[in-house]
Design a protein around this motif. Sequence first.
Motif, PDB file in Angstrom:
ATOM      1  N   ARG A  38       0.793  -1.239  -0.029  1.00 32.53           N
ATOM      2  CA  ARG A  38       0.098  -0.063  -0.129  1.00 32.53           C
ATOM      3  C   ARG A  38       0.965   1.166  -0.085  1.00 32.53           C
ATOM      4  NH1 ARG A  38      -3.771  -3.025   4.127  1.00 32.53           N
ATOM      5  NH2 ARG A  38      -5.348  -3.777   2.697  1.00 32.53           N
ATOM      6  N   ILE A  39       1.926   1.346   0.729  1.00 33.61           N
ATOM      7  CA  ILE A  39       3.030   2.410   0.632  1.00 33.61           C
ATOM      8  C   ILE A  39       3.463   2.513  -0.851  1.00 33.61           C
ATOM      9  CG2 ILE A  39       5.100   3.344   1.464  1.00 33.61           C
ATOM     10  CD1 ILE A  39       4.566   1.908   3.910  1.00 33.61           C
ATOM     11  N   MET A  40       3.731   1.548  -1.473  1.00 35.94           N
ATOM     12  CA  MET A  40       4.192   1.628  -2.747  1.00 35.94           C
ATOM     13  C   MET A  40       3.031   2.163  -3.804  1.00 35.94           C
ATOM     14  SD  MET A  40       7.420   0.955  -3.070  1.00 35.94           S
ATOM     15  CE  MET A  40       7.488   0.874  -4.870  1.00 35.94           C
ATOM     16  N   ALA A  41       1.956   1.810  -3.417  1.00 34.85           N
ATOM     17  CA  ALA A  41       0.891   2.411  -4.213  1.00 34.85           C
ATOM     18  C   ALA A  41       0.635   3.775  -4.101  1.00 34.85           C
ATOM     19  CB  ALA A  41      -0.579   1.427  -4.101  1.00 34.85           C
ATOM     20  N   LEU A  42       0.569   4.050  -2.594  1.00 31.03           N
ATOM     21  CA  LEU A  42       0.462   5.682  -2.464  1.00 31.03           C
ATOM     22  C   LEU A  42       1.461   6.325  -3.038  1.00 31.03           C
ATOM     23  CD1 LEU A  42      -0.525   5.253   1.292  1.00 31.03           C
ATOM     24  CD2 LEU A  42      -2.117   6.187  -0.580  1.00 31.03           C
ATOM     25  N   ARG A  53       8.976  13.343  -4.974  1.00 29.73           N
ATOM     26  CA  ARG A  53      10.170  12.601  -5.420  1.00 29.73           C
ATOM     27  C   ARG A  53      10.971  11.711  -4.319  1.00 29.73           C
ATOM     28  NH1 ARG A  53      10.453  13.472 -10.522  1.00 29.73           N
ATOM     29  NH2 ARG A  53      10.703  15.658 -10.956  1.00 29.73           N
ATOM     30  N   ALA A  54      10.166  11.522  -3.311  1.00 27.57           N
ATOM     31  CA  ALA A  54      10.485  10.667  -1.898  1.00 27.57           C
ATOM     32  C   ALA A  54      10.754   9.147  -2.485  1.00 27.57           C
ATOM     33  CB  ALA A  54       9.409  10.818  -0.965  1.00 27.57           C
ATOM     34  N   ASP A  55      11.525   8.494  -2.027  1.00 25.84           N
ATOM     35  CA  ASP A  55      11.358   7.047  -2.208  1.00 25.84           C
ATOM     36  C   ASP A  55      10.704   6.119  -1.226  1.00 25.84           C
ATOM     37  OD1 ASP A  55      13.404   6.604  -0.165  1.00 25.84           O
ATOM     38  OD2 ASP A  55      14.874   6.734  -1.599  1.00 25.84           O
ATOM     39  N   PHE A  56      10.579   4.856  -1.535  1.00 25.54           N
ATOM     40  CA  PHE A  56       9.749   4.039  -0.386  1.00 25.54           C
ATOM     41  C   PHE A  56      10.478   3.786   0.896  1.00 25.54           C
ATOM     42  CE2 PHE A  56       9.712  -0.057   1.671  1.00 25.54           C
ATOM     43  CZ  PHE A  56       8.468  -0.171   1.969  1.00 25.54           C
ATOM     44  N   ALA A  57      12.012   3.828   0.991  1.00 25.89           N
ATOM     45  CA  ALA A  57      12.476   3.945   2.326  1.00 25.89           C
ATOM     46  C   ALA A  57      12.336   4.890   3.204  1.00 25.89           C
ATOM     47  CB  ALA A  57      14.233   3.551   2.111  1.00 25.89           C
ATOM     48  N   ASP A  58      12.178   6.268   2.421  1.00 28.60           N
ATOM     49  CA  ASP A  58      11.818   7.542   3.262  1.00 28.60           C
ATOM     50  C   ASP A  58      10.360   7.307   3.939  1.00 28.60           C
ATOM     51  OD1 ASP A  58      14.069   8.824   2.177  1.00 28.60           O
ATOM     52  OD2 ASP A  58      13.179   9.601   0.417  1.00 28.60           O
ATOM     53  N   LEU A  59       9.573   6.835   3.130  1.00 36.20           N
ATOM     54  CA  LEU A  59       8.162   6.727   3.704  1.00 36.20           C
ATOM     55  C   LEU A  59       8.184   5.655   4.828  1.00 36.20           C
ATOM     56  CD1 LEU A  59       5.803   7.059   0.611  1.00 36.20           C
ATOM     57  CD2 LEU A  59       6.691   8.900   2.183  1.00 36.20           C
ATOM     58  N   ALA A  60       8.737   4.335   4.626  1.00 33.41           N
ATOM     59  CA  ALA A  60       8.711   3.213   5.666  1.00 33.41           C
ATOM     60  C   ALA A  60       9.438   3.673   6.879  1.00 33.41           C
ATOM     61  CB  ALA A  60       9.243   2.123   4.639  1.00 33.41           C
ATOM     62  N   GLU A  61      10.257   4.283   6.699  1.00 31.98           N
ATOM     63  CA  GLU A  61      11.075   4.777   8.080  1.00 31.98           C
ATOM     64  C   GLU A  61      10.483   5.448   8.918  1.00 31.98           C
ATOM     65  OE1 GLU A  61      14.737   6.750   7.481  1.00 31.98           O
ATOM     66  OE2 GLU A  61      15.785   5.151   6.534  1.00 31.98           O
ATOM     67  N   ARG A  62       9.426   6.663   8.440  1.00 33.78           N
ATOM     68  CA  ARG A  62       8.554   7.182   9.362  1.00 33.78           C
ATOM     69  C   ARG A  62       7.241   7.187   8.931  1.00 33.78           C
ATOM     70  NH1 ARG A  62      11.662  12.521   8.497  1.00 33.78           N
ATOM     71  NH2 ARG A  62       9.783  13.316   9.053  1.00 33.78           N
ATOM     72  N   PRO A  63       6.557   6.293   9.158  1.00 36.36           N
ATOM     73  CA  PRO A  63       5.064   5.879   8.482  1.00 36.36           C
ATOM     74  C   PRO A  63       3.805   6.637   9.256  1.00 36.36           C
ATOM     75  CG  PRO A  63       5.769   3.851   9.850  1.00 36.36           C
ATOM     76  CD  PRO A  63       6.795   4.964   9.596  1.00 36.36           C
ATOM     77  N   SER A  64       3.824   7.699   9.284  1.00 34.65           N
ATOM     78  CA  SER A  64       2.718   8.646   9.867  1.00 34.65           C
ATOM     79  C   SER A  64       2.531   9.700   8.883  1.00 34.65           C
ATOM     80  CB  SER A  64       3.211   9.252  11.218  1.00 34.65           C
ATOM     81  OG  SER A  64       4.007  10.296  11.175  1.00 34.65           O
ATOM     82  N   VAL A  65       1.257  10.339   8.588  1.00 34.76           N
ATOM     83  CA  VAL A  65       0.692  11.229   8.044  1.00 34.76           C
ATOM     84  C   VAL A  65       1.495  12.521   8.260  1.00 34.76           C
ATOM     85  CG1 VAL A  65      -1.349  12.761   7.335  1.00 34.76           C
ATOM     86  CG2 VAL A  65      -1.552  10.229   7.678  1.00 34.76           C
ATOM     87  N   LEU A  71       8.105  15.261   5.145  1.00 31.04           N
ATOM     88  CA  LEU A  71       8.842  14.816   4.166  1.00 31.04           C
ATOM     89  C   LEU A  71       8.681  15.282   2.697  1.00 31.04           C
ATOM     90  CD1 LEU A  71      11.541  12.534   3.709  1.00 31.04           C
ATOM     91  CD2 LEU A  71       9.446  10.988   3.412  1.00 31.04           C
ATOM     92  N   LEU A  72       7.461  15.259   2.318  1.00 25.75           N
ATOM     93  CA  LEU A  72       7.321  15.581   1.037  1.00 25.75           C
ATOM     94  C   LEU A  72       7.099  17.255   0.879  1.00 25.75           C
ATOM     95  CD1 LEU A  72       4.351  12.858   0.531  1.00 25.75           C
ATOM     96  CD2 LEU A  72       6.724  12.835  -0.162  1.00 25.75           C
ATOM     97  N   GLY A  73       7.498  17.960   1.861  1.00 25.17           N
ATOM     98  CA  GLY A  73       7.375  19.203   1.831  1.00 25.17           C
ATOM     99  C   GLY A  73       5.958  20.027   1.674  1.00 25.17           C
ATOM    100  N   VAL A  74       5.049  19.390   2.142  1.00 29.47           N
ATOM    101  CA  VAL A  74       3.764  19.808   2.256  1.00 29.47           C
ATOM    102  C   VAL A  74       3.642  21.057   3.172  1.00 29.47           C
ATOM    103  CG1 VAL A  74       1.240  19.199   2.976  1.00 29.47           C
ATOM    104  CG2 VAL A  74       2.495  17.698   1.473  1.00 29.47           C
ATOM    105  N   VAL A  75       2.822  22.136   2.834  1.00 25.81           N
ATOM    106  CA  VAL A  75       2.754  23.016   3.665  1.00 25.81           C
ATOM    107  C   VAL A  75       1.337  23.235   4.453  1.00 25.81           C
ATOM    108  CG1 VAL A  75       2.992  25.540   3.893  1.00 25.81           C
ATOM    109  CG2 VAL A  75       4.361  24.655   2.291  1.00 25.81           C
TER     110      VAL A  75
END
Length: 76
Positions: A38-42, A53-65, A71-75
Amino acid sequence: MALTLDLIRADVADALGEDPADIPVDENLLDYGLDSVRIMALLGRWRRDHDVRADFADLAERPSVESWSALLGVVS
């Protein structure tokens, strides 16, 4: 549409078959049933739709919204 914290939360909820209100922004999403597939699909959706531009490892290390939002630079 820009990637926002609310959109990340809604996309995660959709992937889990849950209501966005039931997805906390500051808790580990793995505890709510999010898995690597599911992380890969998202990530694929966000790369396609929002030029993420993030990669899977970035998201998997810190799995919270909240972490993903930062991480994704959302303001907020």
